[in-house]
Design a protein around this motif. Structure first.
Motif, PDB file in Angstrom:
ATOM      1  N   SER A  16      -1.154  -5.596  -0.281  1.00  0.00           N
ATOM      2  CA  SER A  16       0.167  -5.873  -0.824  1.00  0.00           C
ATOM      3  C   SER A  16       1.060  -4.644  -0.646  1.00  0.00           C
ATOM      4  CB  SER A  16       0.066  -6.215  -2.317  1.00  0.00           C
ATOM      5  OG  SER A  16      -0.257  -5.061  -3.066  1.00  0.00           O
ATOM      6  N   LYS A  18       2.759  -3.125  -2.876  1.00  0.00           N
ATOM      7  CA  LYS A  18       2.520  -2.209  -3.982  1.00  0.00           C
ATOM      8  C   LYS A  18       1.338  -1.281  -3.715  1.00  0.00           C
ATOM      9  CE  LYS A  18       1.642  -2.290  -8.939  1.00  0.00           C
ATOM     10  NZ  LYS A  18       1.362  -3.128 -10.098  1.00  0.00           N
ATOM     11  N   GLU A  19       0.339  -1.762  -2.985  1.00  0.00           N
ATOM     12  CA  GLU A  19      -0.875  -0.977  -2.755  1.00  0.00           C
ATOM     13  C   GLU A  19      -0.733   0.074  -1.651  1.00  0.00           C
ATOM     14  OE1 GLU A  19      -4.482  -3.957  -3.836  1.00  0.00           O
ATOM     15  OE2 GLU A  19      -3.371  -4.400  -1.992  1.00  0.00           O
ATOM     16  N   ARG A  43       7.771   3.159   1.464  1.00  0.00           N
ATOM     17  CA  ARG A  43       6.475   3.276   0.768  1.00  0.00           C
ATOM     18  C   ARG A  43       5.449   4.013   1.626  1.00  0.00           C
ATOM     19  NH1 ARG A  43       5.537   0.114  -4.224  1.00  0.00           N
ATOM     20  NH2 ARG A  43       7.492  -0.978  -4.578  1.00  0.00           N
TER      21      ARG A  43
END
Length: 183
Positions: A16, A18-19, A43
Protein backbone atom coordinates in the motif's frame (compact mmCIF):
# COMPACT_ATOMS: atom_id res chain seq x y z
CA UNK A 1 8.05 -18.35 -19.00
CA UNK A 2 7.12 -20.24 -15.86
CA UNK A 3 6.07 -18.32 -12.79
CA UNK A 4 5.93 -19.13 -9.12
CA UNK A 5 2.31 -18.16 -9.03
CA UNK A 6 -0.37 -18.11 -11.65
CA UNK A 7 -2.75 -15.50 -10.31
CA UNK A 8 -1.95 -11.98 -9.27
CA UNK A 9 -4.10 -8.89 -9.39
CA UNK A 10 -3.03 -5.98 -11.52
CA UNK A 11 -1.61 -2.97 -9.78
CA UNK A 12 1.31 -0.65 -9.48
CA UNK A 13 3.11 -2.01 -6.43
CA UNK A 14 3.43 -4.86 -3.99
CA UNK A 15 2.39 -2.74 -0.99
CA UNK A 16 0.00 0.00 0.00
CA UNK A 17 1.04 3.63 -0.40
CA UNK A 18 1.15 4.02 3.38
CA UNK A 19 3.69 1.19 3.71
CA UNK A 20 6.25 2.65 1.29
CA UNK A 21 7.83 4.74 4.04
CA UNK A 22 8.62 1.65 6.11
CA UNK A 23 10.20 -0.40 3.31
CA UNK A 24 13.95 -0.89 3.66
CA UNK A 25 14.39 -1.40 -0.08
CA UNK A 26 12.26 0.00 -2.89
CA UNK A 27 12.61 -1.36 -6.40
CA UNK A 28 11.12 1.06 -8.96
CA UNK A 29 10.94 -0.60 -12.37
CA UNK A 30 9.32 0.76 -15.51
CA UNK A 31 7.86 3.72 -13.70
CA UNK A 32 8.43 7.44 -13.64
CA UNK A 33 6.86 7.66 -10.22
CA UNK A 34 7.49 11.31 -9.43
CA UNK A 35 5.85 12.35 -12.71
CA UNK A 36 3.00 9.83 -12.95
CA UNK A 37 2.25 9.51 -9.21
CA UNK A 38 3.73 12.57 -7.42
CA UNK A 39 2.38 11.66 -3.96
CA UNK A 40 3.89 8.19 -4.18
CA UNK A 41 7.10 9.77 -5.46
CA UNK A 42 7.23 11.98 -2.38
CA UNK A 43 6.78 8.95 -0.13
CA UNK A 44 9.64 7.17 -1.89
CA UNK A 45 11.94 10.17 -1.51
CA UNK A 46 10.96 10.50 2.16
CA UNK A 47 11.65 6.78 2.72
CA UNK A 48 15.14 7.26 1.31
CA UNK A 49 15.94 10.58 3.03
CA UNK A 50 14.26 10.06 6.37
CA UNK A 51 14.30 6.30 6.89
CA UNK A 52 17.43 5.24 5.00
CA UNK A 53 15.59 3.05 2.50
CA UNK A 54 17.69 1.81 -0.41
CA UNK A 55 16.19 2.71 -3.78
CA UNK A 56 16.89 0.70 -6.92
CA UNK A 57 15.66 2.30 -10.15
CA UNK A 58 15.41 0.18 -13.30
CA UNK A 59 14.56 2.29 -16.33
CA UNK A 60 15.93 2.93 -19.81
CA UNK A 61 15.58 6.66 -19.14
CA UNK A 62 17.21 8.64 -16.36
CA UNK A 63 14.28 9.91 -14.30
CA UNK A 64 14.04 12.25 -11.32
CA UNK A 65 14.08 9.37 -8.80
CA UNK A 66 17.57 8.45 -10.00
CA UNK A 67 18.91 11.38 -7.97
CA UNK A 68 17.77 9.54 -4.84
CA UNK A 69 18.71 6.03 -5.96
CA UNK A 70 21.30 3.84 -4.31
CA UNK A 71 21.50 2.01 -7.62
CA UNK A 72 20.32 3.10 -11.09
CA UNK A 73 20.20 0.34 -13.69
CA UNK A 74 19.74 2.02 -17.06
CA UNK A 75 18.63 -0.96 -19.11
CA UNK A 76 18.26 -1.16 -22.85
CA UNK A 77 14.58 -0.67 -23.75
CA UNK A 78 12.58 -3.90 -23.69
CA UNK A 79 15.05 -5.91 -21.61
CA UNK A 80 13.17 -5.80 -18.29
CA UNK A 81 12.39 -9.53 -18.18
CA UNK A 82 16.02 -10.46 -18.78
CA UNK A 83 17.22 -8.25 -15.95
CA UNK A 84 14.51 -9.33 -13.50
CA UNK A 85 15.07 -13.01 -14.27
CA UNK A 86 18.83 -12.48 -13.97
CA UNK A 87 18.24 -11.01 -10.53
CA UNK A 88 16.02 -13.98 -9.66
CA UNK A 89 18.78 -16.37 -10.73
CA UNK A 90 21.26 -14.58 -8.49
CA UNK A 91 18.83 -14.78 -5.57
CA UNK A 92 18.47 -18.53 -6.10
CA UNK A 93 22.19 -19.17 -6.65
CA UNK A 94 23.17 -17.10 -3.59
CA UNK A 95 20.63 -18.99 -1.42
CA UNK A 96 18.71 -15.80 -0.64
CA UNK A 97 15.37 -17.51 -1.24
CA UNK A 98 12.74 -17.54 1.52
CA UNK A 99 12.24 -21.33 1.47
CA UNK A 100 9.55 -21.29 4.15
CA UNK A 101 7.45 -18.76 2.21
CA UNK A 102 7.83 -20.71 -1.02
CA UNK A 103 7.02 -24.06 0.59
CA UNK A 104 3.86 -22.79 2.27
CA UNK A 105 2.52 -20.23 -0.19
CA UNK A 106 3.77 -20.91 -3.72
CA UNK A 107 3.42 -23.48 -6.46
CA UNK A 108 5.44 -24.20 -9.60
CA UNK A 109 8.79 -23.54 -7.94
CA UNK A 110 10.64 -26.45 -9.56
CA UNK A 111 9.43 -25.40 -13.01
CA UNK A 112 10.48 -21.84 -12.25
CA UNK A 113 13.98 -22.98 -11.31
CA UNK A 114 14.19 -24.75 -14.67
CA UNK A 115 13.25 -21.54 -16.47
CA UNK A 116 16.22 -19.76 -14.87
CA UNK A 117 18.73 -22.02 -16.65
CA UNK A 118 18.59 -19.90 -19.80
CA UNK A 119 19.50 -16.70 -17.93
CA UNK A 120 23.29 -16.83 -17.89
CA UNK A 121 24.49 -13.73 -16.06
CA UNK A 122 27.05 -12.74 -18.70
CA UNK A 123 24.41 -13.04 -21.43
CA UNK A 124 21.90 -11.09 -19.31
CA UNK A 125 24.52 -8.38 -18.87
CA UNK A 126 25.18 -8.15 -22.61
CA UNK A 127 21.45 -8.20 -23.41
CA UNK A 128 20.44 -5.54 -20.86
CA UNK A 129 23.55 -3.34 -20.86
CA UNK A 130 23.89 -3.75 -17.08
CA UNK A 131 27.13 -5.13 -15.65
CA UNK A 132 27.14 -8.51 -13.91
CA UNK A 133 28.31 -6.76 -10.75
CA UNK A 134 25.35 -4.38 -10.76
CA UNK A 135 22.89 -7.22 -11.38
CA UNK A 136 24.32 -9.12 -8.41
CA UNK A 137 24.30 -5.97 -6.26
CA UNK A 138 20.65 -5.24 -7.10
CA UNK A 139 19.58 -8.83 -6.42
CA UNK A 140 21.38 -9.01 -3.10
CA UNK A 141 20.16 -5.60 -1.99
CA UNK A 142 16.54 -6.48 -2.80
CA UNK A 143 16.75 -9.92 -1.19
CA UNK A 144 18.80 -9.05 1.92
CA UNK A 145 17.42 -5.67 2.90
CA UNK A 146 13.76 -6.33 3.56
CA UNK A 147 11.03 -5.66 3.79
CA UNK A 148 11.28 -4.73 0.13
CA UNK A 149 8.61 -3.06 -1.97
CA UNK A 150 8.27 -2.99 -5.75
CA UNK A 151 6.78 -0.09 -7.69
CA UNK A 152 5.94 -0.51 -11.35
CA UNK A 153 3.75 1.18 -13.91
CA UNK A 154 2.97 1.33 -17.60
CA UNK A 155 6.63 1.08 -18.59
CA UNK A 156 6.26 -2.57 -17.58
CA UNK A 157 2.61 -3.36 -18.17
CA UNK A 158 1.94 -1.58 -21.48
CA UNK A 159 4.50 -3.62 -23.33
CA UNK A 160 4.48 -6.51 -25.78
CA UNK A 161 5.68 -8.69 -22.90
CA UNK A 162 3.67 -6.87 -20.21
CA UNK A 163 2.20 -9.99 -18.62
CA UNK A 164 5.59 -11.68 -18.42
CA UNK A 165 7.11 -8.48 -17.00
CA UNK A 166 4.58 -8.56 -14.18
CA UNK A 167 5.23 -12.28 -13.61
CA UNK A 168 8.96 -11.55 -13.35
CA UNK A 169 8.28 -8.80 -10.78
CA UNK A 170 5.96 -11.10 -8.84
CA UNK A 171 8.55 -13.86 -8.88
CA UNK A 172 11.11 -11.58 -7.18
CA UNK A 173 8.62 -10.79 -4.43
CA UNK A 174 7.70 -14.45 -4.02
CA UNK A 175 11.29 -15.71 -4.02
CA UNK A 176 12.15 -13.41 -1.13
CA UNK A 177 8.87 -13.61 0.78
CA UNK A 178 8.17 -9.93 0.15
CA UNK A 179 4.47 -10.32 -0.39
CA UNK A 180 1.57 -10.39 2.04
CA UNK A 181 3.46 -8.70 4.89
CA UNK A 182 3.85 -5.08 5.95
CA UNK A 183 6.11 -2.84 3.85
Amino acid sequence: MAGLATTFGSGAMTNSIKEIGSAKTILAVGTNTTSAHPIIGLRVKDAVRENGAKLIVINPKEIELCRHAHLFLQIKPGTDIGLLMGMAKVIVEENLVDESFINTRCSGYIEFLGSLEKFDLVQVSEFTGISCEEIVEAAKLYANNGPSAILYCMGITQHVHGTNNVFAISNLALLTGNLGKPS
